[in-house]
Design a protein around this motif. Structure first.
Motif, PDB file in Angstrom:
ATOM      1  N   GLY A  55       0.903  -1.193   0.184  1.00  0.00           N
ATOM      2  CA  GLY A  55      -0.172  -0.065   0.026  1.00  0.00           C
ATOM      3  C   GLY A  55       0.756   1.305  -0.055  1.00  0.00           C
ATOM      4  N   HIS A  56       2.035   1.198   0.693  1.00  0.00           N
ATOM      5  CA  HIS A  56       2.870   2.540   0.646  1.00  0.00           C
ATOM      6  C   HIS A  56       3.596   2.905  -0.595  1.00  0.00           C
ATOM      7  CE1 HIS A  56       2.982   2.031   5.413  1.00  0.00           C
ATOM      8  NE2 HIS A  56       1.885   2.752   4.946  1.00  0.00           N
ATOM      9  N   ARG A  57       3.471   1.644  -1.366  1.00  0.00           N
ATOM     10  CA  ARG A  57       3.987   1.962  -2.688  1.00  0.00           C
ATOM     11  C   ARG A  57       3.053   2.196  -3.712  1.00  0.00           C
ATOM     12  NH1 ARG A  57       6.739   0.209   0.913  1.00  0.00           N
ATOM     13  NH2 ARG A  57       9.121   0.437   0.530  1.00  0.00           N
ATOM     14  N   ASP A  58       1.873   2.681  -3.282  1.00  0.00           N
ATOM     15  CA  ASP A  58       0.788   3.014  -4.123  1.00  0.00           C
ATOM     16  C   ASP A  58      -0.051   1.845  -5.058  1.00  0.00           C
ATOM     17  OD1 ASP A  58       1.338   5.795  -3.705  1.00  0.00           O
ATOM     18  OD2 ASP A  58       3.036   5.815  -5.211  1.00  0.00           O
ATOM     19  N   HIS A  59       0.322   0.809  -4.298  1.00  0.00           N
ATOM     20  CA  HIS A  59      -0.822  -0.259  -4.953  1.00  0.00           C
ATOM     21  C   HIS A  59      -2.135  -0.403  -3.891  1.00  0.00           C
ATOM     22  CE1 HIS A  59       2.010  -1.850  -7.641  1.00  0.00           C
ATOM     23  NE2 HIS A  59       2.898  -2.170  -6.830  1.00  0.00           N
ATOM     24  N   PRO A  60      -3.262  -0.198  -4.247  1.00  0.00           N
ATOM     25  CA  PRO A  60      -4.359  -0.412  -3.715  1.00  0.00           C
ATOM     26  C   PRO A  60      -4.517  -2.120  -3.567  1.00  0.00           C
ATOM     27  CG  PRO A  60      -5.039   0.492  -5.711  1.00  0.00           C
ATOM     28  CD  PRO A  60      -3.570   0.296  -5.858  1.00  0.00           C
ATOM     29  N   VAL A  61      -4.861  -2.652  -2.133  1.00  0.00           N
ATOM     30  CA  VAL A  61      -4.462  -3.892  -1.991  1.00  0.00           C
ATOM     31  C   VAL A  61      -5.968  -4.615  -1.501  1.00  0.00           C
ATOM     32  CG1 VAL A  61      -3.363  -5.488  -0.171  1.00  0.00           C
ATOM     33  CG2 VAL A  61      -2.185  -3.529  -1.081  1.00  0.00           C
ATOM     34  N   LEU A  62      -6.276  -5.633  -1.964  1.00  0.00           N
ATOM     35  CA  LEU A  62      -7.396  -6.360  -1.795  1.00  0.00           C
ATOM     36  C   LEU A  62      -7.106  -7.703  -0.958  1.00  0.00           C
ATOM     37  CD1 LEU A  62     -10.732  -7.008  -3.989  1.00  0.00           C
ATOM     38  CD2 LEU A  62      -9.978  -8.442  -2.333  1.00  0.00           C
ATOM     39  N   GLY A  63      -7.174  -7.858   0.416  1.00  0.00           N
ATOM     40  CA  GLY A  63      -6.708  -8.985   1.157  1.00  0.00           C
ATOM     41  C   GLY A  63      -8.112  -9.693   1.536  1.00  0.00           C
ATOM     42  N   ILE A  64      -8.069 -11.046   1.335  1.00  0.00           N
ATOM     43  CA  ILE A  64      -9.063 -11.948   1.690  1.00  0.00           C
ATOM     44  C   ILE A  64      -8.410 -12.930   2.781  1.00  0.00           C
ATOM     45  CG2 ILE A  64     -10.580 -13.686   0.788  1.00  0.00           C
ATOM     46  CD1 ILE A  64     -10.405 -12.476  -1.895  1.00  0.00           C
ATOM     47  N   GLU A  65      -9.418 -12.911   3.748  1.00  0.00           N
ATOM     48  CA  GLU A  65      -8.941 -13.643   5.228  1.00  0.00           C
ATOM     49  C   GLU A  65     -10.302 -14.216   5.825  1.00  0.00           C
ATOM     50  OE1 GLU A  65      -7.760 -15.292   8.138  1.00  0.00           O
ATOM     51  OE2 GLU A  65      -6.343 -14.596   6.576  1.00  0.00           O
ATOM     52  N   LEU A  66     -10.090 -15.424   6.218  1.00  0.00           N
ATOM     53  CA  LEU A  66     -11.336 -16.060   6.662  1.00  0.00           C
ATOM     54  C   LEU A  66     -11.616 -15.758   8.494  1.00  0.00           C
ATOM     55  CD1 LEU A  66     -13.260 -18.268   6.092  1.00  0.00           C
ATOM     56  CD2 LEU A  66     -11.770 -20.037   6.889  1.00  0.00           C
ATOM     57  N   ALA A  67     -10.460 -15.354   8.948  1.00  0.00           N
ATOM     58  CA  ALA A  67     -10.625 -15.187  10.412  1.00  0.00           C
ATOM     59  C   ALA A  67     -10.829 -13.551  10.631  1.00  0.00           C
ATOM     60  CB  ALA A  67      -9.499 -15.864  11.329  1.00  0.00           C
ATOM     61  N   PRO A  68     -12.136 -13.441  11.335  1.00  0.00           N
ATOM     62  CA  PRO A  68     -12.207 -11.883  11.587  1.00  0.00           C
ATOM     63  C   PRO A  68     -11.101 -11.645  12.747  1.00  0.00           C
ATOM     64  CG  PRO A  68     -14.183 -13.338  11.803  1.00  0.00           C
ATOM     65  CD  PRO A  68     -13.068 -14.423  11.635  1.00  0.00           C
ATOM     66  N   GLN A  69     -10.552 -12.337  13.562  1.00  0.00           N
ATOM     67  CA  GLN A  69      -9.838 -11.687  14.480  1.00  0.00           C
ATOM     68  C   GLN A  69      -8.313 -11.272  13.746  1.00  0.00           C
ATOM     69  OE1 GLN A  69     -10.869 -14.834  14.606  1.00  0.00           O
ATOM     70  NE2 GLN A  69     -11.577 -15.293  16.739  1.00  0.00           N
ATOM     71  N   ALA A  70      -8.106 -11.813  12.668  1.00  0.00           N
ATOM     72  CA  ALA A  70      -6.779 -11.330  11.794  1.00  0.00           C
ATOM     73  C   ALA A  70      -7.074  -9.959  11.311  1.00  0.00           C
ATOM     74  CB  ALA A  70      -6.620 -12.238  10.748  1.00  0.00           C
ATOM     75  N   VAL A  71      -8.346  -9.766  10.700  1.00  0.00           N
ATOM     76  CA  VAL A  71      -8.857  -8.468  10.176  1.00  0.00           C
ATOM     77  C   VAL A  71      -8.767  -7.423  11.082  1.00  0.00           C
ATOM     78  CG1 VAL A  71     -10.746  -7.131   9.150  1.00  0.00           C
ATOM     79  CG2 VAL A  71     -10.251  -9.658   8.428  1.00  0.00           C
ATOM     80  N   GLU A  72      -9.365  -7.587  12.455  1.00  0.00           N
ATOM     81  CA  GLU A  72      -9.651  -6.826  13.456  1.00  0.00           C
ATOM     82  C   GLU A  72      -8.226  -6.474  13.984  1.00  0.00           C
ATOM     83  OE1 GLU A  72     -12.219  -4.988  13.902  1.00  0.00           O
ATOM     84  OE2 GLU A  72     -13.220  -6.372  12.425  1.00  0.00           O
ATOM     85  N   GLN A  73      -7.221  -7.254  13.966  1.00  0.00           N
ATOM     86  CA  GLN A  73      -5.832  -7.025  14.531  1.00  0.00           C
ATOM     87  C   GLN A  73      -5.218  -6.245  13.652  1.00  0.00           C
ATOM     88  OE1 GLN A  73      -3.769 -10.720  15.874  1.00  0.00           O
ATOM     89  NE2 GLN A  73      -5.644 -11.255  16.956  1.00  0.00           N
ATOM     90  N   PHE A  74      -5.278  -6.361  12.186  1.00  0.00           N
ATOM     91  CA  PHE A  74      -4.616  -5.666  11.428  1.00  0.00           C
ATOM     92  C   PHE A  74      -5.234  -4.168  11.300  1.00  0.00           C
ATOM     93  CE2 PHE A  74      -4.512  -3.484   7.198  1.00  0.00           C
ATOM     94  CZ  PHE A  74      -3.297  -3.642   6.787  1.00  0.00           C
ATOM     95  N   LEU A  75      -6.359  -3.990  11.516  1.00  0.00           N
ATOM     96  CA  LEU A  75      -6.981  -2.629  11.652  1.00  0.00           C
ATOM     97  C   LEU A  75      -6.427  -1.817  12.669  1.00  0.00           C
ATOM     98  CD1 LEU A  75     -10.792  -3.492  10.356  1.00  0.00           C
ATOM     99  CD2 LEU A  75      -8.838  -2.554   8.912  1.00  0.00           C
ATOM    100  N   ALA A  76      -6.565  -2.609  13.866  1.00  0.00           N
ATOM    101  CA  ALA A  76      -6.003  -1.972  15.337  1.00  0.00           C
ATOM    102  C   ALA A  76      -4.850  -1.648  15.198  1.00  0.00           C
ATOM    103  CB  ALA A  76      -6.294  -2.969  16.310  1.00  0.00           C
TER     104      ALA A  76
END
Length: 213
Positions: A55-76
């Motif tokens: 993302g810091h190199r100007d790429h929009p990123v689309l990540g797909i993840e099954l575990a809600p915990q992983a998503v929330e930890q990334f955002l936090a």
């Protein structure tokens, strides 16, 4: 397998997570020639720092993840505001130019991947048991447009430990068998075995074949 993956995240058994962007990504990604602004698909993304690096190199990123915990930890771990919305089968969160789709990768379809122009797989293929890897390779090929590039990191394990995982032992010859029908693939690097585990990474550049190739 799905339940085991979710349990690992609930219990914090995520030894596969790296505390910094992968050196292989930092070294090899610029050599692929993926233009800034091209959206990068990251299957089974976890909370990888690699997504912020892209993302810091100007790429929009689309990540797909099954575990809600992983998503929330990334955002936090980020400081930017978060927006959330929903599509059938997915809860979607966006922070800066990283978009996380929480749901089953195999339920993500080509219409949803319309803007994807590259991909990065550091932990998806090696997280899947043998019976699922062929399905994964085929599904990934359906999502990636002809001519698009990607970087894949495979993993071989010490002799006698191949059956244990995740992460799973995926030898070089299996990578070729899975992906060569739909991608032009080039082996970029073979790592050295990691002390104590015997893991050895192998790194591949991939380009989606066109209809006449």
């Amino acid at each position: 397998m799905v339940n085991e993956w979710l349990t690992r995240w609930r219990e914090g058994r995520i030894g596969f997570h790296r505390a910094a962007p992968h050196p292989v990504l930092c070294h090899h990604w610029p050599l692929l020639g993926v233009s800034p602004g091209v959206k990068v698909l990251v299957p089974l993304c976890g909370k990888s720092h690699d997504m912020r690096w892209l993302g810091h190199r100007d790429h929009p990123v689309l990540g797909i993840e099954l575990a809600p915990q992983a998503v929330e930890q990334f955002l936090a771990e980020g400081s930017e505001p978060v927006s959330r919305y929903h599509q059938v089968g997915f809860e979607i969160s966006r922070q800066a130019n990283v978009e996380l789709w929480c749901g089953d990768f195999f339920h993500f379809h080509i219409e949803q991947a319309a803007e994807v122009g590259a991909f990065y797989d550091r932990a998806a293929l090696i997280a899947l048991p043998p019976a699922t890897r062929q399905r994964y390779a085929f599904h990934l090929a359906q999502l990636i447009p002809p001519g698009a590039s990607g970087l894949l990191i495979g993993l071989e394990r010490a002799a006698g430990e191949e059956r244990y995982g995740p992460p799973f032992h995926v030898p070089e010859e299996e990578v070729r068998e899975l992906f060569e029908p739909n991608f032009r693939i080039t082996l970029l690097e073979r790592g050295t075995p990691e002390p104590g585990s015997g893991f050895r990474e192998h790194v591949w550049a991939m380009v989606r074949r066109g209809p006449v190739e």
